[in-house]
Write a protein that holds these residues in place. Structure first.
Motif, mmCIF file in Angstrom:
data_model
loop_
_atom_site.group_PDB
_atom_site.id
_atom_site.type_symbol
_atom_site.label_atom_id
_atom_site.label_comp_id
_atom_site.label_asym_id
_atom_site.label_seq_id
_atom_site.Cartn_x
_atom_site.Cartn_y
_atom_site.Cartn_z
ATOM 1 N N UNK A 278 0.824 -1.211 0.000
ATOM 2 C CA UNK A 278 0.000 0.000 0.000
ATOM 3 C C UNK A 278 0.859 1.263 0.000
ATOM 4 N N UNK A 279 1.963 1.242 0.721
ATOM 5 C CA UNK A 279 2.837 2.421 0.764
ATOM 6 C C UNK A 279 3.465 2.650 -0.601
ATOM 7 N N UNK A 280 3.893 1.581 -1.255
ATOM 8 C CA UNK A 280 4.477 1.725 -2.594
ATOM 9 C C UNK A 280 3.452 2.307 -3.568
ATOM 10 N N UNK A 281 2.203 1.838 -3.482
ATOM 11 C CA UNK A 281 1.141 2.371 -4.342
ATOM 12 C C UNK A 281 0.868 3.828 -4.013
ATOM 13 N N UNK A 282 0.892 4.182 -2.720
ATOM 14 C CA UNK A 282 0.660 5.575 -2.317
ATOM 15 C C UNK A 282 1.733 6.494 -2.874
ATOM 16 N N UNK A 283 2.968 6.021 -2.874
ATOM 17 C CA UNK A 283 4.064 6.830 -3.415
ATOM 18 C C UNK A 283 3.859 7.035 -4.918
ATOM 19 N N UNK A 284 3.530 5.972 -5.632
ATOM 20 C CA UNK A 284 3.260 6.098 -7.063
ATOM 21 C C UNK A 284 2.141 7.122 -7.308
ATOM 22 N N UNK A 285 1.080 6.994 -6.518
ATOM 23 C CA UNK A 285 -0.071 7.881 -6.662
ATOM 24 C C UNK A 285 0.319 9.345 -6.439
ATOM 25 N N UNK A 286 1.053 9.595 -5.363
ATOM 26 C CA UNK A 286 1.427 10.965 -5.022
ATOM 27 C C UNK A 286 2.306 11.594 -6.100
ATOM 28 N N UNK A 287 3.309 10.849 -6.572
ATOM 29 C CA UNK A 287 4.214 11.399 -7.583
ATOM 30 C C UNK A 287 3.484 11.609 -8.909
ATOM 31 N N UNK A 288 2.637 10.655 -9.284
ATOM 32 C CA UNK A 288 1.894 10.801 -10.536
ATOM 33 C C UNK A 288 0.941 11.998 -10.462
#
Length: 440
Positions: free
Chosen positions: A134-144
């Motif tokens: 979930x943290x990895x997905x959150x990072x992707x989401x935030x940067x995108x």
């Protein structure tokens, strides 16, 4: 460092190499990234596009909601503790290169020490795996999201096609969808609009399709409204003459103004409209309430709401409800991917579609007449039985039922209205909610 209380985790980076090697400030996961990005020049899309390419996951994302679960567990606790728990994520992983399973494990140990209810002491491997994903997905989401916002400020010039393609890819994987669609809106025609038109027919878009379509409707609205401003010349009207003459627009739901004086002329117009729209028999599909109210996620909005929005832009007044514009509405709805639209307007299904919508529009117009008669016209004016008789007929036929019964209730001091309500309430062939509303 691996916490002593945990089993030795499998070493592993959680982000791809391209994300770990992003330049500053894009690689910064702390609060400082937002301020630094705000200072970047609005021109130049290269870095933002590189961030989008690097952050795009290889498959559709499904957020478990661990962060919401964490916050829900703190509903009755000290917010400071929650903020402290949240801060450990970026404290131990301040850049994209630091996002590893081992550091996520360290964060969970800290959370367990803070007493976070969703984490055991020691954290389980399952808890670590879930939070890591979930943290990895959150990072992707935030940067995108930040990259899309940067492009939206005008940095996409000269890169429209690639920006639109990346936005579509993010919608398909369900990540940073709102930010991606906002960029497509900013791109406009042709790249943004053409991409949105493809997405509303793409099965991969899934549950995001209604949202994508709602934004596409906004983008195409100027064209619809321009058509609505065109006069009706040589078009075939679908509503009776008495209804076409009303001056009140669909933008306000055909509402009769509260300030409209109760004159013989206005009461005569009300009667003429009700007689013109009066159903001869119960309709197969009761006219839905124009003020639809769902129950949140349990009851998603019906497709007819989207159709109605489009129709009232193409047909702003009752006089604009023509066969030609109904055909245009069907074709546009099919283009927009609205479900349940006949592919061929000339087919039998297309004929049923037009008939249904003419009945519904007439029912909504009649409902506004009943509202005006019930709220603003006194009992003395309604001594003639026509309004009471028509209200009962509408209620029994499933057209403008709520407004017709409401008018009868508002005039229940007259013997005719009281008797009509009693007959409706006692009729077990009518739907229970109609009988209940008629019961005083």
């Amino acid at each position: 460092m691996t916490p002593r209380s945990l089993p030795a985790p499998t070493a592993g980076q959680l982000l791809p190499v391209a994300m770990r090697e992003l330049p500053a400030p894009w690689n910064d996961l702390t609060h400082r990234r937002s301020a630094a990005l705000a200072e970047l020049p609005s021109t130049g899309a290269a870095q933002a596009l590189a961030v989008l390419r690097a952050s795009l996951p290889p498959h559709r994302q499904g957020m478990h909601g661990w962060d919401d679960e964490l916050r829900d567990s703190y509903d009755d606790r000290d917010d400071h503790t929650l903020d402290e728990a949240d801060a450990w994520l970026t404290r131990l992983m301040p850049t994209t290169a630091d996002v590893t399973r081992e550091r996520v494990a360290e964060v969970l140990v800290k959370w367990s020490e803070l007493g976070v209810p969703t984490v055991s002491s020691p954290p389980t491997r399952q808890q670590i795996d879930l939070t890591a994903a979930e943290w990895a997905t959150s990072v992707r989401h935030a940067l995108a999201s930040d990259a899309f916002a940067h492009l939206e400020r005008g940095a996409f010039t000269g890169h429209e096609a690639e920006a639109a393609g990346l936005a579509a890819a993010y919608v398909r994987v369900g990540l940073a969808v709102e930010s991606a669609v906002r960029l497509l809106m900013a791109l406009g025609r042709p790249h943004g609009e053409d991409t949105l038109l493809k997405l509303v027919h793409d099965d991969e878009v899934g549950d995001f399709r209604p949202y994508v379509r709602s934004r596409l409707l906004v983008l195409r609205r100027p064209g619809h409204e321009a058509r609505g401003r065109q006069p009706v010349r040589g078009e075939e009207p679908l509503l009776p003459a008495a209804v076409r003459e009303i001056p009140y627009g669909w933008a306000t739901g055909f509402q009769w103004p509260p300030t409209l004086p109760v004159t013989d002329e206005n009461v005569a117009r009300a009667r003429a409209v009700l007689l013109a729209c009066a159903p001869a028999a119960p309709v197969s599909e009761p006219v839905p309430s124009p003020a639809w109210s769902g129950r949140g996620e349990e009851e998603p909005p019906p497709a007819w709401l989207e159709i109605r929005q489009l129709m009232r832009e193409l047909m702003p007044y009752a006089s604009h409800v023509t066969r030609e514009r109904m055909t245009e509405a069907m074709l546009e709805c099919e283009l927009l991917g609205i479900p349940g639209i006949p592919r061929d307007p000339a087919s039998e299904e297309g004929t049923r579609f037009v008939g249904r919508w003419v009945t519904w529009i007439g029912g909504w117009i009649a409902g506004e007449v009943f509202d005006w008669l019930g709220t603003y016209v006194d009992d003395d004016t309604l001594r003639t039985p026509w309004a009471i008789e028509l209200a009962e007929r509408y209620a029994r036929c499933g057209v403008a039922t709520d407004q017709a019964v409401s008018m009868l209730r508002q005039h229940h001091t007259t013997a005719a209205a009281l008797a009509a309500l009693a007959r409706i309430a006692a009729d077990d062939t009518l739907p229970p909610h109609v009988r209940k509303e008629a019961t005083l």
